[in-house]
Design a protein around this motif. Structure first.
Motif, PDB file in Angstrom:
ATOM      1  N   MET A 143      -9.766  78.461  41.905  1.00 30.40           N
ATOM      2  CA  MET A 143      -8.959  77.770  40.911  1.00 30.40           C
ATOM      3  C   MET A 143      -9.297  78.348  39.542  1.00 30.40           C
ATOM      4  O   MET A 143     -10.322  79.017  39.375  1.00 30.40           O
ATOM      5  N   MET A 144      -8.450  78.066  38.571  1.00 36.60           N
ATOM      6  CA  MET A 144      -8.627  78.627  37.245  1.00 36.60           C
ATOM      7  C   MET A 144      -8.559  77.521  36.205  1.00 36.60           C
ATOM      8  O   MET A 144      -7.740  76.602  36.307  1.00 36.60           O
ATOM      9  N   LEU A 145      -9.432  77.613  35.211  1.00 37.09           N
ATOM     10  CA  LEU A 145      -9.494  76.628  34.135  1.00 37.09           C
ATOM     11  C   LEU A 145      -9.458  77.365  32.801  1.00 37.09           C
ATOM     12  O   LEU A 145     -10.280  78.240  32.549  1.00 37.09           O
ATOM     13  N   SER A 146      -8.496  77.000  31.948  1.00 36.08           N
ATOM     14  CA  SER A 146      -8.344  77.625  30.633  1.00 36.08           C
ATOM     15  C   SER A 146      -8.366  76.545  29.564  1.00 36.08           C
ATOM     16  O   SER A 146      -7.505  75.661  29.528  1.00 36.08           O
ATOM     17  N   ALA A 147      -9.385  76.613  28.676  1.00 33.55           N
ATOM     18  CA  ALA A 147      -9.569  75.592  27.642  1.00 33.55           C
ATOM     19  C   ALA A 147      -9.416  76.216  26.259  1.00 33.55           C
ATOM     20  O   ALA A 147     -10.101  77.199  25.940  1.00 33.55           O
ATOM     21  N   THR A 149     -10.192  77.167  22.679  1.00 29.32           N
ATOM     22  CA  THR A 149     -11.459  77.149  21.946  1.00 29.32           C
ATOM     23  C   THR A 149     -11.398  76.236  20.730  1.00 29.32           C
ATOM     24  O   THR A 149     -12.433  75.799  20.215  1.00 29.32           O
ATOM     25  N   SER A 150     -10.207  75.927  20.260  1.00 30.75           N
ATOM     26  CA  SER A 150     -10.051  75.049  19.096  1.00 30.75           C
ATOM     27  C   SER A 150     -10.564  73.638  19.375  1.00 30.75           C
ATOM     28  O   SER A 150     -10.872  72.894  18.439  1.00 30.75           O
ATOM     29  N   LEU A 151     -10.674  73.263  20.640  1.00 29.57           N
ATOM     30  CA  LEU A 151     -11.155  71.925  20.986  1.00 29.57           C
ATOM     31  C   LEU A 151     -12.615  71.723  20.619  1.00 29.57           C
ATOM     32  O   LEU A 151     -13.084  70.590  20.497  1.00 29.57           O
ATOM     33  N   THR A 152     -13.355  72.824  20.458  1.00 32.82           N
ATOM     34  CA  THR A 152     -14.775  72.734  20.097  1.00 32.82           C
ATOM     35  C   THR A 152     -15.100  73.593  18.878  1.00 32.82           C
ATOM     36  O   THR A 152     -16.186  74.154  18.768  1.00 32.82           O
ATOM     37  N   GLY A 153     -14.141  73.698  17.952  1.00 38.81           N
ATOM     38  CA  GLY A 153     -14.417  74.324  16.664  1.00 38.81           C
ATOM     39  C   GLY A 153     -14.108  75.792  16.554  1.00 38.81           C
ATOM     40  O   GLY A 153     -14.435  76.419  15.542  1.00 38.81           O
ATOM     41  N   GLY A 154     -13.503  76.389  17.590  1.00 34.50           N
ATOM     42  CA  GLY A 154     -13.143  77.801  17.517  1.00 34.50           C
ATOM     43  C   GLY A 154     -13.940  78.658  18.474  1.00 34.50           C
ATOM     44  O   GLY A 154     -14.902  78.216  19.103  1.00 34.50           O
ATOM     45  N   THR A 155     -13.544  79.917  18.568  1.00 35.56           N
ATOM     46  CA  THR A 155     -14.118  80.830  19.546  1.00 35.56           C
ATOM     47  C   THR A 155     -15.572  81.159  19.236  1.00 35.56           C
ATOM     48  O   THR A 155     -15.915  81.523  18.116  1.00 35.56           O
ATOM     49  N   ASP A 156     -16.411  81.039  20.245  1.00 37.00           N
ATOM     50  CA  ASP A 156     -17.810  81.450  20.185  1.00 37.00           C
ATOM     51  C   ASP A 156     -17.989  82.509  21.263  1.00 37.00           C
ATOM     52  O   ASP A 156     -17.986  82.206  22.454  1.00 37.00           O
ATOM     53  N   ASN A 157     -18.130  83.757  20.842  1.00 36.93           N
ATOM     54  CA  ASN A 157     -18.172  84.864  21.800  1.00 36.93           C
ATOM     55  C   ASN A 157     -19.444  84.917  22.634  1.00 36.93           C
ATOM     56  O   ASN A 157     -19.547  85.728  23.559  1.00 36.93           O
ATOM     57  N   ALA A 158     -20.405  84.049  22.314  1.00 38.77           N
ATOM     58  CA  ALA A 158     -21.638  84.004  23.101  1.00 38.77           C
ATOM     59  C   ALA A 158     -21.562  83.016  24.259  1.00 38.77           C
ATOM     60  O   ALA A 158     -22.526  82.884  25.031  1.00 38.77           O
ATOM     61  N   MET A 159     -20.441  82.318  24.403  1.00 36.19           N
ATOM     62  CA  MET A 159     -20.309  81.338  25.475  1.00 36.19           C
ATOM     63  C   MET A 159     -20.425  81.998  26.846  1.00 36.19           C
ATOM     64  O   MET A 159     -19.993  83.138  27.045  1.00 36.19           O
ATOM     65  N   GLU A 181     -15.794  84.234  37.698  1.00 34.43           N
ATOM     66  CA  GLU A 181     -15.231  85.223  36.766  1.00 34.43           C
ATOM     67  C   GLU A 181     -14.901  84.496  35.474  1.00 34.43           C
ATOM     68  O   GLU A 181     -14.138  83.531  35.467  1.00 34.43           O
ATOM     69  N   PHE A 182     -15.498  84.945  34.368  1.00 34.06           N
ATOM     70  CA  PHE A 182     -15.367  84.249  33.089  1.00 34.06           C
ATOM     71  C   PHE A 182     -14.968  85.242  32.013  1.00 34.06           C
ATOM     72  O   PHE A 182     -15.497  86.356  31.953  1.00 34.06           O
ATOM     73  N   TRP A 183     -14.043  84.857  31.152  1.00 32.40           N
ATOM     74  CA  TRP A 183     -13.674  85.705  30.020  1.00 32.40           C
ATOM     75  C   TRP A 183     -13.115  84.857  28.885  1.00 32.40           C
ATOM     76  O   TRP A 183     -12.681  83.729  29.084  1.00 32.40           O
ATOM     77  N   ILE A 184     -13.174  85.414  27.690  1.00 34.99           N
ATOM     78  CA  ILE A 184     -12.658  84.766  26.487  1.00 34.99           C
ATOM     79  C   ILE A 184     -11.447  85.559  26.027  1.00 34.99           C
ATOM     80  O   ILE A 184     -11.504  86.779  25.897  1.00 34.99           O
ATOM     81  N   GLY A 189      -0.862  82.121  29.864  1.00 34.57           N
ATOM     82  CA  GLY A 189       0.230  81.949  28.935  1.00 34.57           C
ATOM     83  C   GLY A 189       0.002  80.940  27.831  1.00 34.57           C
ATOM     84  O   GLY A 189       0.943  80.540  27.142  1.00 34.57           O
ATOM     85  N   LEU A 190      -1.263  80.521  27.606  1.00 37.82           N
ATOM     86  CA  LEU A 190      -1.540  79.506  26.590  1.00 37.82           C
ATOM     87  C   LEU A 190      -1.865  80.092  25.222  1.00 37.82           C
ATOM     88  O   LEU A 190      -2.056  79.357  24.268  1.00 37.82           O
ATOM     89  N   GLY A 191      -1.990  81.416  25.132  1.00 38.40           N
ATOM     90  CA  GLY A 191      -2.370  82.023  23.873  1.00 38.40           C
ATOM     91  C   GLY A 191      -3.630  82.842  24.032  1.00 38.40           C
ATOM     92  O   GLY A 191      -4.100  83.097  25.137  1.00 38.40           O
ATOM     93  N   SER A 192      -4.203  83.281  22.903  1.00 43.84           N
ATOM     94  CA  SER A 192      -5.314  84.229  22.948  1.00 43.84           C
ATOM     95  C   SER A 192      -6.682  83.596  22.769  1.00 43.84           C
ATOM     96  O   SER A 192      -7.693  84.205  23.095  1.00 43.84           O
TER      97      SER A 192
END
Length: 309
Positions: A143-147, A149-159, A181-184, A189-192
Motif C-alpha cells: 500500500m502507499m501513503l502520501s502525506a 509536508t505542510s501538515l507538519t511545517g514543511g519539507t524536512d529532507n532528513a525525514m 520504499e520511502f521518498w520525498i 498526483g497530490l503535488g511535489s
C-alpha cells in the motif's frame, strides 16, 4: 531499563513528601486512579481520532483522510489466513500531527537508535489496519501513503520511515525501518511536497528523524505524588524547538535543551494534569510534581494548554 528503575526509586522516595490525600493548601484528594481508568482516557482519545471506511477487497482503495493524506490499498492485495479476500472489508485509519494529540492518545515520538532511546520529531504518525468480520487481514503486495509536508511545517529532507510497536505496557516505541520504499517529493498526483512510503504491513508508521544536538546528554528523574507512577500516570516532555515532537522522560536528552514537563493522570473520567514551564535541561535533571500543582480538565482543555506552550 536504567532510566525506568531510577524513576521508580524516585517515585517511592516521593512518598515521604507528597500525599495523595491532601496538598499544601489543605485541599483533599481522595481519588487514586487505576491504571485501567488512566489508559481508558488514551483509548477514548484514540478512538475519537479513528477514521473508518468500508471497501471492496478486489478493487483499489484511494482513501483521502480528513487532513488530505492519501492512502492507496491495491485491489486483490489483501489476504485472510493466507487466502485472497473477496467482499467488503473494514479500514481503520488514524493520523496524528501535533504534540497535543500525541499526548492525549499516548503516542509520543521516542525512537530507539543503537540501543538508546532518543527523541524524534515527526512528519506524521499513522495507524492503518484492515479487517473482515473482525478477522485480521494481511497484505500480499503493498500500500502507499502520501502525506503533505505542510501538515507538519514543511519539507524536512532528513525525514526517514519508522515503524511503531506497542509494548506490554501499552506504550509505543519507534524504530527506523528499511523494509519500505520511502521518498520525498511527488506522489499520487497530490503535488511535489509530500512524504511518500510504499510498504506491506499494517500497524503504526511514522515519518520521523532523530532530534540532533551536539554536546553532552542527561537522564531525567521524575518524582510524582504518592499513589502515582505505577501505570496510573505519566510524565511527558515538549520542546520549544520541535512542535511536532513529544518526549517521555525515559531516555537520554541533550543538556541545555529547553523543555516543558507535563504530568497527566485520571480522575473520574477527566484528565488531571500539571505543566512545568520551560526549563533548560541540566546534568542529572530532576523534576518534581505535587497534586497541589494539578488542574482537573477535559481532553479539550488539556489540548488547549499544550497548544499554548
Amino acid at each position: 531499563m536504567k532510566n525506568l528503575k531510577k524513576s521508580i526509586l524516585l517515585m517511592l522516595a516521593a512518598i515521604g513528601f507528597a500525599s495523595c490525600s491532601s496538598d499544601d493548601n489543605g485541599n483533599s484528594y481522595t481519588y487514586v486512579p487505576t491504571s485501567q481508568s488512566f489508559r481508558a482516557l488514551f483509548d477514548n482519545a484514540l478512538e475519537s481520532r479513528t477514521q473508518t471506511a468500508t471497501f471492496d477487497a478486489e478493487t483499489t482503495l484511494n482513501y483521502v483522510s480528513d487532513n488530505g493524506v492519501l492512502l492507496t490499498i491495491y485491489g486483490n492485495c489483501l489476504r485472510k489466513n493466507g487466502n485472497p479476500v473477496t467482499g467488503n472489508v473494514e479500514l481503520e485509519y488514524v493520523e496524528i500531527f501535533d504534540r497535543a494529540s500525541m499526548l492525549v492518545t499516548n503516542k509520543p515520538t521516542m525512537g530507539v537508535e543503537n540501543g538508546e532511546t532518543k527523541l524524534l520529531t515527526s512528519g506524521g504518525e499513522f495507524y492503518i489496519n484492515v479487517t473482515q468480520d473482525g478477522v485480521q487481514l494481511t497484505l500480499d503486495c503493498g500500500m502507499m501513503l502520501s502525506a503533505p509536508t505542510s501538515l507538519t511545517g514543511g519539507t524536512d529532507n532528513a525525514m526517514l520511515p519508522f515503524a511503531g510497536t506497542i509494548d506490554q505496557d501499552g506504550d509505543l516505541i519507534w524504530e527506523q525501518t528499511v523494509t519500505v520504499e520511502f521518498w520525498i517529493g511527488q506522489g499520487q498526483g497530490l503535488g511535489s511536497d509530500l512524504y511518500n512510503v510504499f510498504f506491506s504491513s499494517f500497524g503504526w508508521f511514522n515519518y520521523d528523524r532523530f532530534v540532533n544536538y551536539s554536546g553532552p546528554r542527561t537522564e531525567i528523574s521524575t518524582l510524582v505524588p504518592q499513589g502515582y507512577g505505577n501505570g496510573n500516570s505519566a510524565v511527558f516532555m515538549t520542546t520549544n524547538d520541535f512542535p511536532n515532537s513529544l518526549g517521555t522522560t525515559y531516555g537520554e536528552f541533550p543538556v541545555g535543551m529547553e523543555v516543558n514537563f507535563v504530568f497527566v493522570t485520571e480522575e473520574n473520567g477527566l484528565f488531571r494534569y500539571a505543566i512545568k514551564p520551560v526549563q533548560a535541561l541540566v546534568p542529572n535533571h530532576q523534576v518534581t510534581f505535587s497534586l497541589s500543582e494539578t488542574t482537573l480538565g477535559t481532553e479539550a482543555q488539556l489540548i488547549a494548554a499544550i497548544n499554548a506552550l
